[in-house]
Design a protein around this motif. Structure first.
Motif, PDB file in Angstrom:
ATOM      1  N   MET A  42      -7.212   1.408  19.677  1.00 43.52           N
ATOM      2  CA  MET A  42      -6.508   1.017  18.589  1.00 43.52           C
ATOM      3  C   MET A  42      -6.764   1.870  17.360  1.00 43.52           C
ATOM      4  N   ASP A  43      -5.439   1.994  16.736  1.00 43.39           N
ATOM      5  CA  ASP A  43      -5.598   2.994  15.539  1.00 43.39           C
ATOM      6  C   ASP A  43      -6.370   2.492  14.262  1.00 43.39           C
ATOM      7  N   LYS A  44      -6.970   3.656  13.524  1.00 42.72           N
ATOM      8  CA  LYS A  44      -7.980   3.083  12.560  1.00 42.72           C
ATOM      9  C   LYS A  44      -6.834   2.771  11.338  1.00 42.72           C
ATOM     10  N   LYS A  45      -7.530   1.812  10.496  1.00 39.99           N
ATOM     11  CA  LYS A  45      -6.519   1.462   9.415  1.00 39.99           C
ATOM     12  C   LYS A  45      -6.403   2.964   8.310  1.00 39.99           C
ATOM     13  N   PRO A  46      -5.412   3.304   7.874  1.00 36.94           N
ATOM     14  CA  PRO A  46      -5.479   4.441   6.810  1.00 36.94           C
ATOM     15  C   PRO A  46      -6.349   4.036   5.543  1.00 36.94           C
ATOM     16  N   ILE A  47      -7.160   4.974   5.251  1.00 38.61           N
ATOM     17  CA  ILE A  47      -7.995   4.619   3.673  1.00 38.61           C
ATOM     18  C   ILE A  47      -7.340   5.200   2.452  1.00 38.61           C
ATOM     19  N   ILE A  48      -6.799   4.576   1.480  1.00 38.11           N
ATOM     20  CA  ILE A  48      -6.208   5.294   0.299  1.00 38.11           C
ATOM     21  C   ILE A  48      -7.240   5.272  -0.618  1.00 38.11           C
ATOM     22  N   ALA A  49      -7.022   6.334  -1.249  1.00 37.43           N
ATOM     23  CA  ALA A  49      -8.102   6.445  -2.603  1.00 37.43           C
ATOM     24  C   ALA A  49      -7.515   6.479  -3.929  1.00 37.43           C
ATOM     25  N   LEU A  50      -7.759   5.240  -4.486  1.00 36.79           N
ATOM     26  CA  LEU A  50      -7.045   5.223  -5.969  1.00 36.79           C
ATOM     27  C   LEU A  50      -8.278   5.720  -6.990  1.00 36.79           C
ATOM     28  N   MET A  51      -7.748   6.705  -7.593  1.00 35.22           N
ATOM     29  CA  MET A  51      -8.626   7.443  -8.488  1.00 35.22           C
ATOM     30  C   MET A  51      -8.180   7.428  -9.969  1.00 35.22           C
ATOM     31  N   TYR A  52      -9.061   7.217 -10.742  1.00 36.33           N
ATOM     32  CA  TYR A  52      -8.698   6.871 -12.242  1.00 36.33           C
ATOM     33  C   TYR A  52      -9.644   7.734 -13.047  1.00 36.33           C
ATOM     34  N   ASP A  53      -8.864   8.301 -14.198  1.00 34.44           N
ATOM     35  CA  ASP A  53      -9.786   8.515 -15.264  1.00 34.44           C
ATOM     36  C   ASP A  53     -10.239   7.321 -16.107  1.00 34.44           C
ATOM     37  N   PHE A  54     -10.828   7.298 -17.045  1.00 40.08           N
ATOM     38  CA  PHE A  54     -11.245   6.224 -17.670  1.00 40.08           C
ATOM     39  C   PHE A  54     -11.005   5.704 -19.231  1.00 40.08           C
ATOM     40  N   ASP A  55     -11.422   6.668 -19.818  1.00 43.27           N
ATOM     41  CA  ASP A  55     -10.976   6.428 -21.304  1.00 43.27           C
ATOM     42  C   ASP A  55      -9.442   6.635 -21.668  1.00 43.27           C
ATOM     43  N   LYS A  56      -8.858   5.931 -22.171  1.00 41.86           N
ATOM     44  CA  LYS A  56      -7.260   5.861 -22.347  1.00 41.86           C
ATOM     45  C   LYS A  56      -6.594   5.828 -21.144  1.00 41.86           C
ATOM     46  N   THR A  57      -7.503   5.324 -20.014  1.00 42.67           N
ATOM     47  CA  THR A  57      -6.629   5.249 -18.683  1.00 42.67           C
ATOM     48  C   THR A  57      -6.491   3.813 -18.432  1.00 42.67           C
ATOM     49  N   LEU A  58      -8.070   3.344 -18.086  1.00 44.31           N
ATOM     50  CA  LEU A  58      -8.196   1.911 -17.954  1.00 44.31           C
ATOM     51  C   LEU A  58      -8.547   1.396 -19.456  1.00 44.31           C
ATOM     52  N   ILE A  59      -9.245   2.124 -20.106  1.00 45.70           N
ATOM     53  CA  ILE A  59      -9.595   1.488 -21.534  1.00 45.70           C
ATOM     54  C   ILE A  59      -8.795   1.988 -22.491  1.00 45.70           C
ATOM     55  N   THR A  60      -8.654   1.229 -23.807  1.00 44.81           N
ATOM     56  CA  THR A  60      -7.668   1.561 -24.812  1.00 44.81           C
ATOM     57  C   THR A  60      -7.941   2.730 -25.749  1.00 44.81           C
ATOM     58  N   ILE A 107       3.512   4.123   5.874  1.00 46.30           N
ATOM     59  CA  ILE A 107       4.599   4.716   6.743  1.00 46.30           C
ATOM     60  C   ILE A 107       4.538   5.859   7.276  1.00 46.30           C
ATOM     61  N   GLU A 108       3.941   6.947   6.359  1.00 45.06           N
ATOM     62  CA  GLU A 108       3.788   8.211   6.770  1.00 45.06           C
ATOM     63  C   GLU A 108       2.449   8.358   7.743  1.00 45.06           C
ATOM     64  N   ASP A 109       1.568   7.521   7.773  1.00 44.99           N
ATOM     65  CA  ASP A 109       0.360   7.523   8.505  1.00 44.99           C
ATOM     66  C   ASP A 109       0.717   7.046   9.920  1.00 44.99           C
ATOM     67  N   LYS A 110       1.739   6.044  10.003  1.00 42.34           N
ATOM     68  CA  LYS A 110       2.284   5.647  11.231  1.00 42.34           C
ATOM     69  C   LYS A 110       2.859   6.543  11.876  1.00 42.34           C
ATOM     70  N   LEU A 111       3.896   7.392  11.132  1.00 38.28           N
ATOM     71  CA  LEU A 111       4.652   8.283  11.689  1.00 38.28           C
ATOM     72  C   LEU A 111       3.941   9.556  12.426  1.00 38.28           C
ATOM     73  N   ILE A 112       2.779   9.948  11.737  1.00 35.81           N
ATOM     74  CA  ILE A 112       1.846  10.861  12.104  1.00 35.81           C
ATOM     75  C   ILE A 112       1.202  10.572  13.347  1.00 35.81           C
ATOM     76  N   LYS A 113       0.854   9.278  13.399  1.00 35.01           N
ATOM     77  CA  LYS A 113       0.174   8.744  14.627  1.00 35.01           C
ATOM     78  C   LYS A 113       1.130   8.514  15.897  1.00 35.01           C
ATOM     79  N   MET A 114       2.406   8.249  15.592  1.00 35.13           N
ATOM     80  CA  MET A 114       3.189   8.015  16.456  1.00 35.13           C
ATOM     81  C   MET A 114       3.604   9.557  17.115  1.00 35.13           C
ATOM     82  N   HIS A 115       3.905  10.627  16.356  1.00 37.98           N
ATOM     83  CA  HIS A 115       4.029  12.106  16.610  1.00 37.98           C
ATOM     84  C   HIS A 115       2.868  12.278  17.615  1.00 37.98           C
ATOM     85  N   LYS A 116       1.585  12.275  17.344  1.00 38.05           N
ATOM     86  CA  LYS A 116       0.482  12.700  17.879  1.00 38.05           C
ATOM     87  C   LYS A 116       0.312  11.934  19.331  1.00 38.05           C
ATOM     88  N   ARG A 117       0.839  10.673  19.385  1.00 45.31           N
ATOM     89  CA  ARG A 117       0.822  10.074  20.590  1.00 45.31           C
ATOM     90  C   ARG A 117       1.921  10.506  21.353  1.00 45.31           C
TER      91      ARG A 117
END
Length: 292
Positions: A1-19, A265-275
């Motif tokens: 079974m394929d592993k779920k892709p992990i996505i990293a959402l990375m933030y600055d803080f000042d003036k990005t999340l706070i005003t 979608i790209e993760d699925k295509l890569i795994k299909m290509h490898k298989r």
């Protein structure tokens, strides 16, 4: 079974999340001086001493607190986190919605902060619980718990190391050996292609550019003025520019969800290509065995 892709959402803080800059909400007012005076002094000191601007602001925080006889403990810094002001939507379901969207489409999202602000204040904020890891400036404290010296400084160029830490899954800031050791691309925990960096300005450029150049995705958010975001877009340092509105059905939410769709979608295509390559290899082996 394929592993779920992990996505990293990375933030600055000042003036990005706070005003605004986090120091402006509680700390600077407690000194009895204006934001303009504080940051002006920091800027002058930085220029006069050819000094890193972040070390300057950390120095002046301790200096002014000492002049006002304000005891700077870790606990007091953490308390300041409760008074910061977030952009719309950040504390109203942003993290839950993004997490649920990714999960329902077969992926996992991890949230990270890479900030030149203070780790202690971030820890006291209502959104701290959503982050897998936060990288920010931090003080060292004496036996009485009073701040005495900068322990960690995260400036706009050193921010990039944390993308590699996230990429390799080596999140300890003290473990430079693990960070700099060779690791094959396929063994890295979160590929750059699975990264989304959200920032507001020029201090985020190294991270935005690094992320974009390696197949990731960079977003510049803006509040009242679009000038900086437009400049970054024109210079091809970012992929998208959107208003700093994290509310449900906002343009930012739609953009992040679309990127998540693309990554999945790209993760699925890569795994299909490898298989497919494995099947081709097995077919070739079978043909070779039939010769004997």
């Amino acid at each position: 079974m394929d592993k779920k892709p992990i996505i990293a959402l990375m933030y600055d803080f000042d003036k990005t999340l706070i005003t605004n800059n986090m120091q402006n909400f509680g700390f600077i007012p407690s000194l009895g001086i204006s934001e303009e005076e504080f940051w002006s002094k920091v800027g002058e000191f930085t220029v006069e001493n050819e000094m890193d601007g972040l070390l300057s602001y950390m120095y002046f925080m301790l200096k002014y607190a000492g002049l006002k006889d304000i005891k700077i403990t870790r606990e007091e810094f953490v308390k300041l986190g409760s008074g910061i002001e977030f952009f719309p939507g950040v504390v109203d379901g942003w993290f839950e919605r993004v997490n649920e969207y990714a999960k329902s489409h077969g992926a996992l999202v991890e949230h990270y902060v890479i900030s030149s602000g203070l780790q202690e204040i971030i820890e006291g904020s209502p959104v701290y619980k959503y982050f897998t890891k936060t990288f920010a400036c931090e003080y060292a404290y004496d036996v009485n718990g009073v701040a005495i010296w900068p322990k960690t400084v995260v400036n706009f160029t050193t921010k990039t190391q944390y993308l590699f830490r996230i990429n390799k899954g080596q999140l300890s800031v003290r473990d430079d050996e693990a960070l700099n050791s060779y690791m094959a691309k396929e063994d890295r925990r979160i590929p750059f292609e699975n990264m989304i960096y959200i920032g507001d300005g020029f201090t985020d450029v190294p991270c935005m550019k690094l992320c974009k150049m390696n197949g990731g995705h960079s977003i510049a958010v803006y509040d009242k003025s679009m000038d900086t975001a437009k400049k970054l877009m024109k210079e091809e340092r970012i992929d998208f520019m959107v208003k700093a509105d994290y509310s449900e059905n906002s343009e930012l939410e739609a953009t992040v969800k679309a990127i998540i769709d693309k990554i999945i979608i790209e993760d699925k295509l890569i795994k299909m290509h490898k298989r497919g390559n494995v099947k081709k290899l097995q077919t070739t082996k079978n043909k070779m065995y039939q010769r004997f």
